[in-house]
Design a protein around this motif. Sequence first.
Motif, PDB file in Angstrom:
ATOM      1  N   ARG A   1       0.829  -1.211   0.000  1.00 50.03           N
ATOM      2  CA  ARG A   1       0.000   0.000   0.000  1.00 50.03           C
ATOM      3  C   ARG A   1       0.867   1.267   0.000  1.00 50.03           C
ATOM      4  O   ARG A   1       0.612   2.213   0.710  1.00 50.03           O
ATOM      5  CB  ARG A   1      -0.945  -0.044   1.219  1.00 50.03           C
ATOM      6  CG  ARG A   1      -1.902  -1.241   1.140  1.00 50.03           C
ATOM      7  CD  ARG A   1      -2.958  -1.243   2.200  1.00 50.03           C
ATOM      8  NE  ARG A   1      -2.466  -1.619   3.501  1.00 50.03           N
ATOM      9  CZ  ARG A   1      -2.387  -2.869   3.973  1.00 50.03           C
ATOM     10  NH1 ARG A   1      -2.750  -3.896   3.202  1.00 50.03           N
ATOM     11  NH2 ARG A   1      -1.944  -3.106   5.174  1.00 50.03           N
TER      12      ARG A   1
ATOM     13  N   LEU B   1       2.935   8.465  -2.925  1.00 45.97           N
ATOM     14  CA  LEU B   1       1.495   8.261  -3.133  1.00 45.97           C
ATOM     15  C   LEU B   1       0.872   9.507  -3.761  1.00 45.97           C
ATOM     16  O   LEU B   1      -0.048   9.401  -4.572  1.00 45.97           O
ATOM     17  CB  LEU B   1       0.814   7.931  -1.803  1.00 45.97           C
ATOM     18  CG  LEU B   1       0.919   6.463  -1.367  1.00 45.97           C
ATOM     19  CD1 LEU B   1       0.412   6.289   0.062  1.00 45.97           C
ATOM     20  CD2 LEU B   1       0.147   5.538  -2.311  1.00 45.97           C
TER      21      LEU B   1
ATOM     22  N   ASP C   1      -1.440   9.712  -7.038  1.00 40.94           N
ATOM     23  CA  ASP C   1      -2.750  10.375  -7.121  1.00 40.94           C
ATOM     24  C   ASP C   1      -2.794  11.340  -8.314  1.00 40.94           C
ATOM     25  O   ASP C   1      -3.792  11.402  -9.029  1.00 40.94           O
ATOM     26  CB  ASP C   1      -3.055  11.137  -5.820  1.00 40.94           C
ATOM     27  CG  ASP C   1      -3.263  10.172  -4.640  1.00 40.94           C
ATOM     28  OD1 ASP C   1      -3.526   8.974  -4.892  1.00 40.94           O
ATOM     29  OD2 ASP C   1      -3.163  10.620  -3.477  1.00 40.94           O
TER      30      ASP C   1
ATOM     31  N   TRP D   1      -6.522   0.711  -2.870  1.00 38.64           N
ATOM     32  CA  TRP D   1      -6.290   1.225  -4.231  1.00 38.64           C
ATOM     33  C   TRP D   1      -7.599   1.605  -4.904  1.00 38.64           C
ATOM     34  O   TRP D   1      -7.657   2.584  -5.653  1.00 38.64           O
ATOM     35  CB  TRP D   1      -5.481   0.217  -5.063  1.00 38.64           C
ATOM     36  CG  TRP D   1      -4.078   0.073  -4.528  1.00 38.64           C
ATOM     37  CD1 TRP D   1      -3.558  -1.006  -3.878  1.00 38.64           C
ATOM     38  CD2 TRP D   1      -3.029   1.072  -4.550  1.00 38.64           C
ATOM     39  NE1 TRP D   1      -2.251  -0.757  -3.498  1.00 38.64           N
ATOM     40  CE2 TRP D   1      -1.895   0.508  -3.903  1.00 38.64           C
ATOM     41  CE3 TRP D   1      -2.935   2.361  -5.053  1.00 38.64           C
ATOM     42  CZ2 TRP D   1      -0.697   1.200  -3.742  1.00 38.64           C
ATOM     43  CZ3 TRP D   1      -1.733   3.060  -4.898  1.00 38.64           C
ATOM     44  CH2 TRP D   1      -0.634   2.485  -4.250  1.00 38.64           C
TER      45      TRP D   1
ATOM     46  N   ASP E   1     -10.162   2.856  -3.411  1.00 40.75           N
ATOM     47  CA  ASP E   1     -10.518   4.166  -2.844  1.00 40.75           C
ATOM     48  C   ASP E   1      -9.698   5.287  -3.476  1.00 40.75           C
ATOM     49  O   ASP E   1     -10.135   6.422  -3.538  1.00 40.75           O
ATOM     50  CB  ASP E   1     -10.292   4.185  -1.321  1.00 40.75           C
ATOM     51  CG  ASP E   1     -11.307   3.315  -0.580  1.00 40.75           C
ATOM     52  OD1 ASP E   1     -12.340   2.964  -1.196  1.00 40.75           O
ATOM     53  OD2 ASP E   1     -11.061   2.980   0.590  1.00 40.75           O
ATOM     54  N   ARG E   2      -8.507   4.959  -3.927  1.00 43.95           N
ATOM     55  CA  ARG E   2      -7.664   5.985  -4.575  1.00 43.95           C
ATOM     56  C   ARG E   2      -8.042   6.167  -6.033  1.00 43.95           C
ATOM     57  O   ARG E   2      -7.392   6.886  -6.770  1.00 43.95           O
ATOM     58  CB  ARG E   2      -6.184   5.569  -4.516  1.00 43.95           C
ATOM     59  CG  ARG E   2      -5.574   5.688  -3.156  1.00 43.95           C
ATOM     60  CD  ARG E   2      -4.052   5.756  -3.251  1.00 43.95           C
ATOM     61  NE  ARG E   2      -3.552   7.039  -2.823  1.00 43.95           N
ATOM     62  CZ  ARG E   2      -3.359   7.378  -1.549  1.00 43.95           C
ATOM     63  NH1 ARG E   2      -3.624   6.531  -0.589  1.00 43.95           N
ATOM     64  NH2 ARG E   2      -2.914   8.578  -1.244  1.00 43.95           N
TER      65      ARG E   2
END
Length: 550
Positions: A77, A86, A90, A204, A206-207
């Motif tokens: 994660r 991260l 995004d 992932w 949720d991203r």
Amino acid sequence: MEPNDFRAEDGNWWRQAVVYQVYPRSFKDSNADGLGDVRGITSKVEYLATLGVDAIWLSPFYPSALADGGYDVADYRDVDPKLGTLADFDSMISECHQRGIRVFVDIVPNHSSDLHSWFQEALVSEPGSAARDRYIFRDGKGENGDLPPNDWPSHFGPSAWTRTTTSSGVPGQWYLHLFAPEQPDFNWDNTEVIEDFKHTIRFWSDRGVDGFRIDVAHALTKDMSEPYPKIRDFDVKRIPVDGSHHLFDRDQTLEIYRGWREIFNTYNPPRVAVAEASVPTRRRPRYSSPDTLGQAFNFDLMVMPWSAAKFKKSIDLNLDLAAKSGSSSTWVLSNHDVVRHASRYGLPSRTNYDTWLMSDGTSPAPDGELGLARARAATMLILALPGSTYLYQGEELGLPEVANLPAEALQDPMWMQYGMTRKGRDGCRVPLPWNQQGSSFGFGDNGAHLPQPDWFSDYSVEIQDGVMGSTLELYRSAIALRKKLQAAEDLTWVKSPRNTVHFSRPGGWHSFTNFGAKPVTLPAGTIILASAPVVDGKLPGNSTAWVTTA
Ligand code: NOJ
């Protein structure tokens, strides 16, 4: 409206999608360290959009010691600091979504990296402890346990077992790894493992991740009871069709995917998945059914010789299998594990690619022109089929394999594990040439982690961009036309001369491939695209043309 709301409009987007595989470390380097990275991908979203792909699939970009090119995941994660953050991820996904491109990530559930915190904890824990139960530890055989629990091989070398050493330096238990020693297998009977992967999938999703490619999807649950069966190799032909193999294709593995499916379906649109499942062909629909992963890779054409009859038979079989599971078929000619198809098709059909690579690609000598002609034809053929097409980065440039990488450059664990007798898969993972000149042909500002040959210049994006007839422009045109022409997932075979494959799709879209060497007269209609110049209505050998009759 959120920029990525387009995704909610069509829950079936994946059924006939073109998905482009990005091998992140070799795609584009943004910070001059020789390794491709997440910002590099973001900087090329425009390129991907003009190529016209519906989605990209990223091979692992997670923290990893790169013992197996990132398929040794130390943290499921996070982003490898060598590749970004991260926040970079995004931004990348948001840029992709703004350009209408969906994103798949790779989930590697059979094994982690030996640097994963759970494995490190297991190593310093007692035999029989909860920490060891997340992996597969066993006592050795023989006096003092110094023989492995059994003689199973690994995919990458002679033994699937490695012995641990206790903190006081004494040899201890052995652990199972079906791949490299740095890739210990998880114990999928352990509920913490089950829950942790559900967490990863939600993380992932949720991203904003749209889909997942599931690595070695046919492994996971194992029957580790004794007596251990004899397992000589992992040839799929030796996997029985009744689910009784101790390591692969066990019914309990599908239970795991049913659990994942429940999670996928809580999103709008439901998240999708594609299984990399090396199972007997008729067992494939179990992985691609709507209540499990939804789609499975069909690698049949990827390992098939250049033969009209064989292609036709395989297409029929796979359309049938997909229909049986309620899925759509997938079509693949290249990926990061095989010799690129522009090279394969220029070699005799019985070539042993391991031996060929050991000869630095000289014996037998490939016919580059023939290989490229067939590669272009095969790509047009699969792009005309119902179902989704998975493309591998660089194939849109017609890139051949780099078969003569020097020994000291090789990174694939196979090389060392097989005692330097198999070069492995680095030749298809050499960083992409974006420019004709300059440091690493525009891959980055400071070299590339695998050396690029001089001839990469001739295949660069720059040299092909906007040039009619170039492989890049052929891919762009084919993908754009396909998007316009594609309708229902139906295919009708049309009777055609020997050595040719002819089918039509609804709306009068015909695809005609000449597998032979001599030109063949094309069916009547308007030629909308051809992989080689058509002269007097005749399609040259080793070519495909699309014709419309509507
Ligand atoms: C399949 C992946 O495609 C390959 O690259 C990897 O080495 C193995 N699985 C192990 O994860």
